[in-house]
Design a protein around this motif. Structure first.
Motif, PDB file in Angstrom:
ATOM      1  N   ASN A   1       0.842  -1.195   0.000  1.00  7.20           N
ATOM      2  CA  ASN A   1       0.000   0.000   0.000  1.00  7.20           C
ATOM      3  C   ASN A   1       0.881   1.251   0.000  1.00  7.20           C
ATOM      4  O   ASN A   1       2.112   1.154  -0.090  1.00  7.20           O
TER       5      ASN A   1
ATOM      6  N   SER B   1       1.815   3.051   2.333  1.00  5.10           N
ATOM      7  CA  SER B   1       2.740   3.058   3.475  1.00  5.10           C
ATOM      8  C   SER B   1       3.782   1.944   3.368  1.00  5.10           C
ATOM      9  O   SER B   1       4.480   1.653   4.329  1.00  5.10           O
ATOM     10  N   TYR B   2       3.866   1.309   2.209  1.00  4.27           N
ATOM     11  CA  TYR B   2       4.807   0.220   1.940  1.00  4.27           C
ATOM     12  C   TYR B   2       4.579  -1.004   2.832  1.00  4.27           C
ATOM     13  O   TYR B   2       5.493  -1.760   3.118  1.00  4.27           O
ATOM     14  N   GLN B   3       3.339  -1.204   3.266  1.00  2.00           N
ATOM     15  CA  GLN B   3       2.984  -2.394   4.032  1.00  2.00           C
ATOM     16  C   GLN B   3       2.288  -3.377   3.096  1.00  2.00           C
ATOM     17  O   GLN B   3       1.581  -2.979   2.175  1.00  2.00           O
TER      18      GLN B   3
END
Length: 166
Positions: free
Chosen positions: A15, A17-19
């Motif tokens: 996503n 947020s790089y999660q």
């Protein structure tokens, strides 16, 4: 209830947020053969892994990786995970199993993973990023792996198409 599928199915992505985000509706609908093909990738690449609560870091065990957990295979590199892979892939299992927490400086992390069913082949395509640590290098890369049935409850890797640094 699992809907019919056509084309490529994106199972994991990052996503803003790089999660990692998982298709929670699709994952429970995967066959065991599909789970084995996807788990193969999760065995070699970090999927937001952390040591499980209560783990003694002097002798660490029980690595909780999001993809391995989402596939219902327990802790990364432990008996349930390894036994499942050996059952399906035999000698094609990865030589090493990734047990690197997200807090490690140098690591390889999954960014995206999709699955496609072709007439005789399960195709897993994924993108990842590798970092060498603070002040080091980072690069993205991808690979496509084709799996075919070699008997009941058994798969073999028939091709691997890596794409190098970008």
């Amino acid at each position: 209830m699992c809907p019919p599928r056509t084309g490529s199915l994106k199972l994991v992505w990052t996503n803003a947020s790089y999660q990692l985000v998982f298709d929670d509706a699709a994952l429970p609908c995967l066959s065991d053969a599909e789970r084995a093909a996807v788990a193969y990738v999760g065995t070699t690449i970090g999927t937001e892994c952390e040591w499980a609560p209560g783990t003694d870091l002097a002798a660490p065990e029980r690595m909780d990786c999001k993809l391995t957990t989402a596939l219902g295979l327990g802790y990364q590199c432990e008996a349930k995970h390894k036994d499942f892979l050996v059952t399906w892939l035999g000698d094609d299992i990865p030589a090493q199993c990734a047990r690197i927490p997200t807090t490690a400086f140098a690591q390889t992390a999954l960014q995206e993973l999709s699955l496609r069913n072709e007439p005789t082949t399960l195709v897993v395509a994924y993108k990842a990023v590798t970092t060498t640590g603070p002040g080091g290098e980072a690069w993205s890369w991808s690979e496509t792996i084709g799996f075919q049935e070699k008997g009941p409850n058994a798969l073999k890797i028939v091709y691997r198409k890596p794409v190098g640094k970008r």
